[in-house]
Each structure stands twice: as structure tokens, then as C-alpha cells.
Design a protein around this motif. Structure first.
Motif, mmCIF file in Angstrom:
data_model
loop_
_atom_site.group_PDB
_atom_site.id
_atom_site.type_symbol
_atom_site.label_atom_id
_atom_site.label_comp_id
_atom_site.label_asym_id
_atom_site.label_seq_id
_atom_site.Cartn_x
_atom_site.Cartn_y
_atom_site.Cartn_z
ATOM 1 N N ALA A 1 0.843 -1.201 0.000
ATOM 2 C CA ALA A 1 0.000 0.000 0.000
ATOM 3 C C ALA A 1 0.875 1.246 0.000
ATOM 4 C CB ALA A 1 -0.921 0.004 1.223
ATOM 5 N N ASP B 1 -4.671 -1.513 3.037
ATOM 6 C CA ASP B 1 -4.731 -0.108 2.648
ATOM 7 C C ASP B 1 -4.023 0.728 3.705
ATOM 8 O OD1 ASP B 1 -5.338 2.064 1.070
ATOM 9 O OD2 ASP B 1 -7.452 2.130 1.588
ATOM 10 N N ARG C 1 -3.537 5.032 4.771
ATOM 11 C CA ARG C 1 -3.906 6.429 4.530
ATOM 12 C C ARG C 1 -3.261 7.335 5.557
ATOM 13 N NH1 ARG C 1 -5.128 5.136 0.114
ATOM 14 N NH2 ARG C 1 -7.209 4.836 -0.672
#
Length: 75
Positions: free
Chosen positions: A11, A54, A56
Motif C-alpha cells: 500500500a 490499505d 492512509r
């Protein structure tokens, strides 16, 4: 079309065109400040959370990572 995984990369999260973080299969977290040309290791995620799905970053201090067995947060 080739694989979307490059050298174990799982990721990526970029704040802008230059600064971003990358997480790899083994949980290694790396920082780039030149758009990915160079990367430096900044830590490792716990091994018991499974593969990261993922990542972020919302700013340089706040982030979340979604893994197979956990949702990790800097908060």
C-alpha cells in the motif's frame, strides 16, 4: 497487465507529489520525500495483524492502516 504488487509493496499513501509512505509485505513502513526515488525505513507494523490492505496518511502525524486482522491508527 502485470501484477499490482511491486517488490512486496502492499500500500502507498502520498500527502503531495513528493512526500509519501509505503508499506511492504513484511510490515516495513518506509517514507519517501522525493516522489519515490528514495525510501527510508521508519518502522514496522506488528506481525500479528496480517497483511496490510490499505494505508492512509491524513497529515505527517495521523494515519490509519487496514490489515487482515486489525485497523491500526496513530490516534
Amino acid at each position: 497487465q502485470g501484477s499490482s504488487v511491486v517488490n512486496g509493496l502492499r500500500a502507498i499513501s502520498f500527502l503531495d507529489a513528493k512526500k509519501g509512505w509505503l508499506v511492504y509485505d513484511d510490515g516495513t513502513l518506509k517514507l519517501t520525500e522525493d516522489g519515490g526515488k528514495t525510501r527510508s525505513s521508519v518502522g514496522k507494523l506488528p506481525s500479528d495483524v496480517g497483511s496490510v490492505r490499505d494505508l492512509r496518511f491524513f497529515d505527517a502525524q495521523r494515519a490509519v492502516a487496514l490489515a487482515e486482522k486489525a485497523l491500526l491508527s496513530t490516534d
